[in-house]
Design a protein around this motif. Sequence first.
Motif, PDB file in Angstrom:
ATOM      1  N   VAL A  53      -9.833   5.809   7.676  1.00 25.29           N
ATOM      2  CA  VAL A  53      -9.243   5.075   6.444  1.00 25.29           C
ATOM      3  C   VAL A  53     -10.209   4.107   5.946  1.00 25.29           C
ATOM      4  CG1 VAL A  53      -7.526   3.376   5.958  1.00 25.29           C
ATOM      5  CG2 VAL A  53      -6.802   5.113   7.621  1.00 25.29           C
ATOM      6  N   ASP A  54     -10.428   4.123   4.705  1.00 23.28           N
ATOM      7  CA  ASP A  54     -11.568   3.283   4.095  1.00 23.28           C
ATOM      8  C   ASP A  54     -11.433   1.852   4.126  1.00 23.28           C
ATOM      9  OD1 ASP A  54     -13.506   2.200   2.233  1.00 23.28           O
ATOM     10  OD2 ASP A  54     -12.956   3.568   0.677  1.00 23.28           O
ATOM     11  N   PRO A  55     -12.125   1.050   4.842  1.00 23.42           N
ATOM     12  CA  PRO A  55     -12.081  -0.391   4.990  1.00 23.42           C
ATOM     13  C   PRO A  55     -11.589  -1.125   3.731  1.00 23.42           C
ATOM     14  CG  PRO A  55     -14.001   0.439   6.211  1.00 23.42           C
ATOM     15  CD  PRO A  55     -13.639   1.756   5.383  1.00 23.42           C
ATOM     16  N   ALA A  56     -12.170  -0.529   2.818  1.00 19.36           N
ATOM     17  CA  ALA A  56     -11.754  -1.421   1.544  1.00 19.36           C
ATOM     18  C   ALA A  56     -10.504  -1.280   1.120  1.00 19.36           C
ATOM     19  CB  ALA A  56     -12.548  -0.607   0.446  1.00 19.36           C
ATOM     20  N   ILE A  86      -3.741  -8.843  -0.382  1.00 15.90           N
ATOM     21  CA  ILE A  86      -2.472  -9.070  -1.379  1.00 15.90           C
ATOM     22  C   ILE A  86      -1.203  -9.519  -0.374  1.00 15.90           C
ATOM     23  CG2 ILE A  86      -2.764  -7.291  -2.851  1.00 15.90           C
ATOM     24  CD1 ILE A  86      -0.809  -5.376  -1.618  1.00 15.90           C
ATOM     25  N   GLY A  87      -1.734 -10.141   0.983  1.00 13.16           N
ATOM     26  CA  GLY A  87      -0.751 -10.799   1.749  1.00 13.16           C
ATOM     27  C   GLY A  87      -0.154  -9.795   2.726  1.00 13.16           C
ATOM     28  N   MET A  88      -0.550  -8.844   3.206  1.00 11.75           N
ATOM     29  CA  MET A  88       0.112  -7.874   3.899  1.00 11.75           C
ATOM     30  C   MET A  88      -0.401  -8.288   5.528  1.00 11.75           C
ATOM     31  SD  MET A  88      -0.087  -3.742   3.193  1.00 11.75           S
ATOM     32  CE  MET A  88       1.258  -3.224   1.824  1.00 11.75           C
ATOM     33  N   SER A  89       0.648  -8.250   6.269  1.00 14.96           N
ATOM     34  CA  SER A  89       0.348  -8.531   7.750  1.00 14.96           C
ATOM     35  C   SER A  89      -0.177  -7.424   8.443  1.00 14.96           C
ATOM     36  CB  SER A  89       1.633  -8.872   8.466  1.00 14.96           C
ATOM     37  OG  SER A  89       2.377  -7.512   8.474  1.00 14.96           O
ATOM     38  N   ARG A  90      -0.896  -7.798   9.364  1.00 15.21           N
ATOM     39  CA  ARG A  90      -1.724  -6.742  10.239  1.00 15.21           C
ATOM     40  C   ARG A  90      -0.807  -5.618  10.778  1.00 15.21           C
ATOM     41  NH1 ARG A  90      -3.920  -3.078  11.045  1.00 15.21           N
ATOM     42  NH2 ARG A  90      -5.439  -2.503  12.825  1.00 15.21           N
ATOM     43  N   PHE A  91       0.518  -5.859  10.992  1.00 16.54           N
ATOM     44  CA  PHE A  91       1.633  -4.610  11.442  1.00 16.54           C
ATOM     45  C   PHE A  91       1.741  -3.969   9.908  1.00 16.54           C
ATOM     46  CE2 PHE A  91       5.915  -3.062  11.658  1.00 16.54           C
ATOM     47  CZ  PHE A  91       5.670  -2.411  12.922  1.00 16.54           C
ATOM     48  N   GLY A  92       1.868  -4.639   8.835  1.00 18.16           N
ATOM     49  CA  GLY A  92       2.110  -4.040   7.549  1.00 18.16           C
ATOM     50  C   GLY A  92       1.056  -3.088   7.234  1.00 18.16           C
ATOM     51  N   VAL A  93      -0.250  -3.604   7.365  1.00 15.80           N
ATOM     52  CA  VAL A  93      -1.473  -2.813   6.846  1.00 15.80           C
ATOM     53  C   VAL A  93      -1.282  -1.294   7.749  1.00 15.80           C
ATOM     54  CG1 VAL A  93      -3.744  -2.554   6.990  1.00 15.80           C
ATOM     55  CG2 VAL A  93      -2.735  -4.652   6.285  1.00 15.80           C
ATOM     56  N   LEU A  94      -0.975  -1.478   9.151  1.00 21.22           N
ATOM     57  CA  LEU A  94      -0.980  -0.381  10.203  1.00 21.22           C
ATOM     58  C   LEU A  94       0.073   0.596   9.455  1.00 21.22           C
ATOM     59  CD1 LEU A  94      -1.903   1.064  12.547  1.00 21.22           C
ATOM     60  CD2 LEU A  94      -0.206  -0.422  13.601  1.00 21.22           C
ATOM     61  N   THR A  95       1.092   0.100   9.527  1.00 19.36           N
ATOM     62  CA  THR A  95       2.516   0.858   8.945  1.00 19.36           C
ATOM     63  C   THR A  95       2.461   1.418   7.671  1.00 19.36           C
ATOM     64  OG1 THR A  95       3.794  -0.908   8.629  1.00 19.36           O
ATOM     65  CG2 THR A  95       3.808  -0.131  10.923  1.00 19.36           C
ATOM     66  N   ARG A  96       2.139   0.735   6.751  1.00 22.06           N
ATOM     67  CA  ARG A  96       2.345   1.029   5.377  1.00 22.06           C
ATOM     68  C   ARG A  96       1.131   1.419   4.661  1.00 22.06           C
ATOM     69  NH1 ARG A  96       5.351  -4.182   2.665  1.00 22.06           N
ATOM     70  NH2 ARG A  96       5.380  -2.566   0.984  1.00 22.06           N
ATOM     71  N   VAL A  97      -0.052   1.431   5.464  1.00 22.00           N
ATOM     72  CA  VAL A  97      -1.260   1.860   4.939  1.00 22.00           C
ATOM     73  C   VAL A  97      -1.974   2.686   5.507  1.00 22.00           C
ATOM     74  CG1 VAL A  97      -3.679   1.269   3.908  1.00 22.00           C
ATOM     75  CG2 VAL A  97      -1.670  -0.209   3.457  1.00 22.00           C
ATOM     76  N   GLU A  98      -2.615   2.305   6.896  1.00 23.71           N
ATOM     77  CA  GLU A  98      -3.451   3.221   7.882  1.00 23.71           C
ATOM     78  C   GLU A  98      -2.624   4.533   8.384  1.00 23.71           C
ATOM     79  OE1 GLU A  98      -6.443   0.291   9.945  1.00 23.71           O
ATOM     80  OE2 GLU A  98      -4.185  -0.249  10.399  1.00 23.71           O
ATOM     81  N   LEU A  99      -1.387   4.223   8.829  1.00 26.82           N
ATOM     82  CA  LEU A  99      -0.725   5.322   9.323  1.00 26.82           C
ATOM     83  C   LEU A  99      -0.194   6.376   8.139  1.00 26.82           C
ATOM     84  CD1 LEU A  99       1.659   3.967  11.954  1.00 26.82           C
ATOM     85  CD2 LEU A  99      -0.366   5.241  12.323  1.00 26.82           C
ATOM     86  N   LEU A 119      -2.084   6.791   5.388  1.00 27.96           N
ATOM     87  CA  LEU A 119      -3.253   7.687   5.290  1.00 27.96           C
ATOM     88  C   LEU A 119      -3.788   8.754   6.309  1.00 27.96           C
ATOM     89  CD1 LEU A 119      -5.232   4.759   3.416  1.00 27.96           C
ATOM     90  CD2 LEU A 119      -4.146   6.752   2.137  1.00 27.96           C
ATOM     91  N   ALA A 120      -3.618   8.332   7.667  1.00 32.67           N
ATOM     92  CA  ALA A 120      -3.727   8.964   8.707  1.00 32.67           C
ATOM     93  C   ALA A 120      -2.708  10.394   9.062  1.00 32.67           C
ATOM     94  CB  ALA A 120      -4.019   8.395   9.973  1.00 32.67           C
TER      95      ALA A 120
END
Length: 215
Positions: free
Chosen positions: A106-109, A117-130, A132-133
């Motif tokens: 996943v692109d760090p950018a 934009i204020g996402m929590s670490r858990f939000g980034v993981l579940t809504r972005v990283e997972l 994309l993965a």
Amino acid sequence: MNLFEYISDRASKLWLEAYLHTSMVVQCTVLAAILGVLIGIAVYRSPVGSAVATALASTILTVPSFALLGLLIPISGLGPTTAVIALVLYGLLPIVRNTIVGLDGVDPAVTDAARGIGMSRFGVLTRVELRLAWPAILAGMRVATQMLMGIAVISAYAKGPGFGAEVFSGLTNAGSTNSLNQAVTGTAGVVILALLLDGVYVLIKRFTVSRGVRG
């Protein structure tokens, strides 16, 4: 009795074996996916952790099926439980590895923007990283499913359900009237089920991965 007569006479039994074989493989793949993704999430940020997790999963895969079942039978006994444990363990490697690769890719950018934009670490993981993965994770599940379709045949050694019983009966009674029919029917059944499940994965990818990512 020829092969077609054998299949016709035992159609209801073969349908049940097909259902049980598919059910066991699908359930074990789901369990392996849950466990494998959790392991991948836990270690993907650590090169050492990722290497250790992948190495351990690889080590399990190098243990011969009969040997692993032989080790599990004294613990969990004969039956579906032993077969399920063995299949879940064998299904871990492609899922763990692909989860790590997918999350690490996943692109760090993108994650920085999500945090911005204020996402929590858990939000980034579940809504972005997972998300994309997901294509990589799905590919790992697809490989695991195809592996487990074949390994599930060996689970008949521990009284596991499915087409393994058909294959083992044919091999055990080699030379008898229907031994070849049993072996061929069981083997062909596994191949057909593997192709059907692979087609299901194609559909899942089509409906859960955007066209741009499928590329």
